[in-house]
Enzyme design. Structure first.
Site, PDB file in Angstrom:
ATOM      1  N   ASP A  15       0.870  -1.355  -0.030  1.00 35.86           N
ATOM      2  CA  ASP A  15       0.011  -0.034  -0.268  1.00 35.86           C
ATOM      3  C   ASP A  15       0.472   1.327   0.109  1.00 35.86           C
ATOM      4  O   ASP A  15       2.159   0.941   0.714  1.00 35.86           O
ATOM      5  CB  ASP A  15      -0.794  -0.015   1.317  1.00 35.86           C
ATOM      6  CG  ASP A  15      -2.022   1.177   1.526  1.00 35.86           C
ATOM      7  OD1 ASP A  15      -2.380   1.449   0.366  1.00 35.86           O
ATOM      8  OD2 ASP A  15      -1.998   1.335   2.456  1.00 35.86           O
ATOM      9  N   ASP A  17      -0.098   5.095   0.927  1.00 38.87           N
ATOM     10  CA  ASP A  17      -0.247   5.934   2.198  1.00 38.87           C
ATOM     11  C   ASP A  17       0.101   5.060   3.536  1.00 38.87           C
ATOM     12  O   ASP A  17      -1.063   4.409   3.543  1.00 38.87           O
ATOM     13  CB  ASP A  17      -1.195   6.386   2.111  1.00 38.87           C
ATOM     14  CG  ASP A  17      -1.297   7.680   0.708  1.00 38.87           C
ATOM     15  OD1 ASP A  17      -1.440   8.851   1.286  1.00 38.87           O
ATOM     16  OD2 ASP A  17      -2.560   7.368  -0.412  1.00 38.87           O
TER      17      ASP A  17
END
Length: 226
Positions: A15, A17
């Site tokens: 991922d 953020d």
């Protein structure tokens, strides 16, 4: 050390953020301020607790259901320059990520719920865009965002790797659930500045087989897996 599949993965899906970049609190503060200006009062901390890992569409739909207020037309376009400016002055790569990527013994890609323009901009500001391009995937490329598995399955398919040979590193419950639904090994990361007491347990409850707070721990796992 908690048990993990004995085989080293062929692919690590990160991922963005809250994993590669320490961006969640910055983004939540910008969104909180912008929402307040259109009559929706919600603190940045509540945004982080409720909505980290979800797409903008999912966030705005839930806000409408909870408050009865629709997000005005053009809201995202007006908010984007403020977010980009905040990133340019305050965004940092997650501590330890540069060393991890330099030593990573397997292939890697990014799969994020952020739209492509924000995703590419934030990675560039943090000095990570060139490390991952062209293997950068956005929820805008699939019909359903996290917690649906679509984005991770797209990433694995484009990278030519079977889902069961992928490890996913996620900081959100929605991301962990998406990885599980995709048939991948879900690892929780709780080292971002937005993570509060209890966050590791929430990731475990969502299905993470392991939760760590330092990225060096992922490097150690990969070093001992075969």
């Amino acid at each position: 050390m908690p048990s993990l599949p004995p085989a080293r993965p062929d692919l690590v899906i990160f991922d963005c953020d809250g994993v590669l970049i320490d961006s969640e609190l910055i983004a939540c503060r910008v969104l909180s301020d912008a929402l307040g200006e259109v009559g929706i009062a919600i603190p940045a901390e509540e945004i982080a607790e409720r909505y980290v890992g979800l797409t903008g569409d999912a966030i705005f739909a839930d806000l409408k259901a909870r408050t009865g207020r629709s997000i005005p037309e053009g809201f995202r376009e007006r908010t984007r320059p403020r977010l980009e400016a905040a990133f340019e002055t305050g965004l940092q790569p997650m501590p330890g990520i540069l060393a991890l990527l330099a030593a990573l013994p397997v292939r890697a890609c990014v799969a994020s719920g952020s739209p492509p323009d924000r995703l590419h901009h934030s990675l560039a500001v943090a000095g990570l865009f060139d490390r991952f391009t062209p293997h950068i995937f956005s929820a805008a490329q699939v019909a359903r965002g996290k917690p649906a598995p679509d984005l991770f399955l797209l990433a694995a398919s484009r990278m030519g790797v079977a889902p069961e040979a992928c490890w996913v590193v996620e900081d959100s419950r929605a991301g962990i659930e998406a990885a599980q639904a995709a048939g991948m090994t879900a690892l929780g990361f709780a080292g971002g500045s937005h993570c509060r007491d209890g966050h590791p347990e929430k990731l475990r409850q969502a299905g993470a087989v392991l939760v760590f707070q330092r990225l060096q721990e992922l490097a150690d796992l990969l070093a001992v897996s075969r």
